[in-house]
Design a protein around this motif. Structure first.
Motif, PDB file in Angstrom:
ATOM      1  N   THR A  41       0.853  -1.230   0.015  1.00  0.00           N
ATOM      2  CA  THR A  41      -0.061  -0.127  -0.080  1.00  0.00           C
ATOM      3  C   THR A  41       0.977   1.385   0.014  1.00  0.00           C
ATOM      4  O   THR A  41       0.846   1.912  -0.967  1.00  0.00           O
ATOM      5  CB  THR A  41      -0.949  -0.155   1.311  1.00  0.00           C
ATOM      6  OG1 THR A  41      -0.162  -0.039   2.405  1.00  0.00           O
ATOM      7  CG2 THR A  41      -1.821  -1.119   1.185  1.00  0.00           C
ATOM      8  N   ASP A  68      -3.896   8.258  18.573  1.00  0.00           N
ATOM      9  CA  ASP A  68      -3.944   7.677  16.998  1.00  0.00           C
ATOM     10  C   ASP A  68      -3.210   6.202  17.101  1.00  0.00           C
ATOM     11  O   ASP A  68      -2.176   6.214  17.247  1.00  0.00           O
ATOM     12  CB  ASP A  68      -3.406   8.714  16.324  1.00  0.00           C
ATOM     13  CG  ASP A  68      -3.917   8.044  14.717  1.00  0.00           C
ATOM     14  OD1 ASP A  68      -4.726   7.289  14.701  1.00  0.00           O
ATOM     15  OD2 ASP A  68      -3.640   8.947  13.601  1.00  0.00           O
ATOM     16  N   HIS A  73       1.633  -5.297  12.207  1.00  0.00           N
ATOM     17  CA  HIS A  73       1.903  -5.984  11.084  1.00  0.00           C
ATOM     18  C   HIS A  73       2.622  -7.568  11.335  1.00  0.00           C
ATOM     19  O   HIS A  73       3.314  -7.566  12.221  1.00  0.00           O
ATOM     20  CB  HIS A  73       2.895  -5.616   9.775  1.00  0.00           C
ATOM     21  CG  HIS A  73       2.444  -4.195   9.453  1.00  0.00           C
ATOM     22  ND1 HIS A  73       2.114  -2.969  10.144  1.00  0.00           N
ATOM     23  CD2 HIS A  73       2.058  -3.882   8.300  1.00  0.00           C
ATOM     24  CE1 HIS A  73       1.817  -2.089   9.552  1.00  0.00           C
ATOM     25  NE2 HIS A  73       1.336  -2.695   8.296  1.00  0.00           N
ATOM     26  N   ARG A 123      -9.258  -3.124  20.887  1.00  0.00           N
ATOM     27  CA  ARG A 123      -9.270  -3.688  19.881  1.00  0.00           C
ATOM     28  C   ARG A 123      -7.846  -3.404  19.125  1.00  0.00           C
ATOM     29  O   ARG A 123      -7.639  -2.190  19.155  1.00  0.00           O
ATOM     30  CB  ARG A 123     -10.145  -3.668  18.717  1.00  0.00           C
ATOM     31  CG  ARG A 123     -11.446  -4.491  19.087  1.00  0.00           C
ATOM     32  CD  ARG A 123     -12.578  -4.111  18.130  1.00  0.00           C
ATOM     33  NE  ARG A 123     -13.940  -4.848  18.443  1.00  0.00           N
ATOM     34  CZ  ARG A 123     -14.134  -5.584  17.916  1.00  0.00           C
ATOM     35  NH1 ARG A 123     -13.461  -6.378  16.897  1.00  0.00           N
ATOM     36  NH2 ARG A 123     -15.032  -6.485  18.270  1.00  0.00           N
ATOM     37  N   SER A 187      -4.604   0.587   3.365  1.00  0.00           N
ATOM     38  CA  SER A 187      -5.178  -0.644   3.651  1.00  0.00           C
ATOM     39  C   SER A 187      -6.550  -0.472   4.053  1.00  0.00           C
ATOM     40  O   SER A 187      -6.936   0.761   4.704  1.00  0.00           O
ATOM     41  CB  SER A 187      -4.529  -1.630   4.539  1.00  0.00           C
ATOM     42  OG  SER A 187      -4.649  -1.282   5.920  1.00  0.00           O
TER      43      SER A 187
END
Ligand code: TXA
Ligand code: MG
Length: 352
Positions: A41, A68, A73, A123, A187
């Motif tokens: 990306t 933020d 990954h 999450r 993404s």
């Protein structure tokens, strides 16, 4: 701080030199350092996601506010266990269909992931990138890697190592140069709920693609917000100005000849208002720009949304670097990856 430049041989990513570059970058990550690396990306700025001290360096280098959250990954499914506590059925389906690839899933966080990574949220965003250099780096590092886009906070995401250097040279340990990225926009970020999927950020994987493999309904944040009008706090990183050039962005909607006409009109108006004008110029709009002083970025084929996405950030950066005060840009149709391109342009043009 000196920033090491490590180069992957594009002609031979498997060469001895390429392998050494990846091993060196992996060693820096293992030692708690920061490495910018290519994904399919945009370029990401990585640090060991399990090491809070290392992750802090990402926020410092980007001047990114702590509210933020970062995407983690992973190189293989085994790493998923270090990152996520549980994964439900639809999330599994999405992984099967789109990993490795440009899809980020918001999953229940494992306690091993520091709070800093998720900005205190329950999450964690997880994605397994498809780019061979990113995969090789993740597997060599052997740890999940937290990585936001490798730009200063609020600036345009980088699609080349040169873009990364413009924003972050001297602020990070290394840049792994694997050439230009494939898709050019970020993404798709998706939260999988019991009854539906919520698209937090439109991206390379389209809504239609997600709907095709999941059982529940698919909604955008906007649609959900309208449904749950009572819900208060805005989600991190989703509103406000983002992906922003310094120049004023003039977005032109419409379709067919009417849009070309409107575009030509907007360019004329900007010229008359004074200042230097830049244009994002797709082939179908070529006739529309006759003014000689206008700085042109040849954007690509108007009927090829993938190409427009891939070249979007490079164009905004180039025009910005040329010092234009206004950038006129036609809006692609809200279809497929065009949805993500429109989202980034709206945010880049948001002056709040
Ligand atoms: O394609 C991409 O996703 C690139 C490459 C490097 O992987 N990464 C990227 O990261 O775009 P970043 O940090 O620039 O954007 C990630 C965004 C955050 O701003 C936030 O909106 C959302 O993803 N996000 C990440 N974790 C989240 C979480 N736990 N909850 C809600 N949103 C989250
Ligand atoms: Mg970003």
């Amino acid at each position: 701080m000196g920033t090491l430049r490590l180069k992957i041989d594009a002609a031979d990513p498997e060469s001895e030199a390429s392998r050494r570059a990846i091993a060196e970058a992996a060693k820096i990550l293992g030692g708690g350092g920061t490495v910018a690396f290519p994904t399919e990306t945009v370029y990401g700025l990585g640090a060991n996601a399990l090491n809070a001290e290392a992750v802090k360096k990402i926020f410092a280098a980007k001047e990114r506010p702590g509210w933020d959250p970062l995407i983690v990954h992973i190189g293989d499914r085994a790493m998923l266990e270090m990152v996520a506590a549980e994964v439900d059925q639809d999330a599994h389906r999405l992984m099967e269909a789109f990993w490795p690839g440009p899809l980020t899933l918001l999953l229940a966080k494992s306690p091993r992931i520091p709070e800093l990574v998720t900005a205190g949220l329950e999450r964690v965003g997880v994605r397994m990138p498809a780019h061979p250099v990113a995969r090789a780096l993740l597997l060599a590092a052997g740890v999940p890697v937290a990585a936001p886009s490798a730009n200063r906070f609020g600036r345009i995401s980088p699609t080349t190592a040169e873009h990364v250097a413009e924003d972050l040279a001297g602020r990070i340990d290394a840049i792994l140069d694997g050439g230009e990225t494939t898709h050019g926009v970020e993404s798709t970020v998706v939260e999988v709920r019991a009854d539906r999927c919520v698209i937090y950020r439109p991206g390379v994987i389209t809504r239609e693609q997600i709907a095709a493999v999941t059982a529940g309904e698919v909604s955008s944040r906007q649609e959900l917000r309208e449904e749950e009008a009572a819900q208060a706090a805005p989600s991190p990183g989703m509103g406000g100005r983002h992906y922003a050039p310094r120049a004023r962005l003039v977005l032109v909607e419409g379709e067919g000849p009417v849009q070309v006409e409107q575009f030509a009109h907007a360019v004329r108006q900007c010229e008359e208002a004074g200042g230097a004008v830049g244009v994002m110029l797709p082939d179908a709009f070529r006739e529309a720009v006759v003014e000689r002083g206008v700085r042109v970025f040849r954007w690509g084929r108007w009927d090829d949304a993938e190409e427009l996405a891939q070249r979007l950030y490079a164009g905004l950066r180039e025009l910005d670097a040329a010092g234009v005060t206004a950038i006129v840009c036609p809006m692609p149709r809200a279809e497929g990856i065009g949805v993500a391109v429109r989202d980034r342009l709206f945010r880049a043009g948001n002056r709040e």
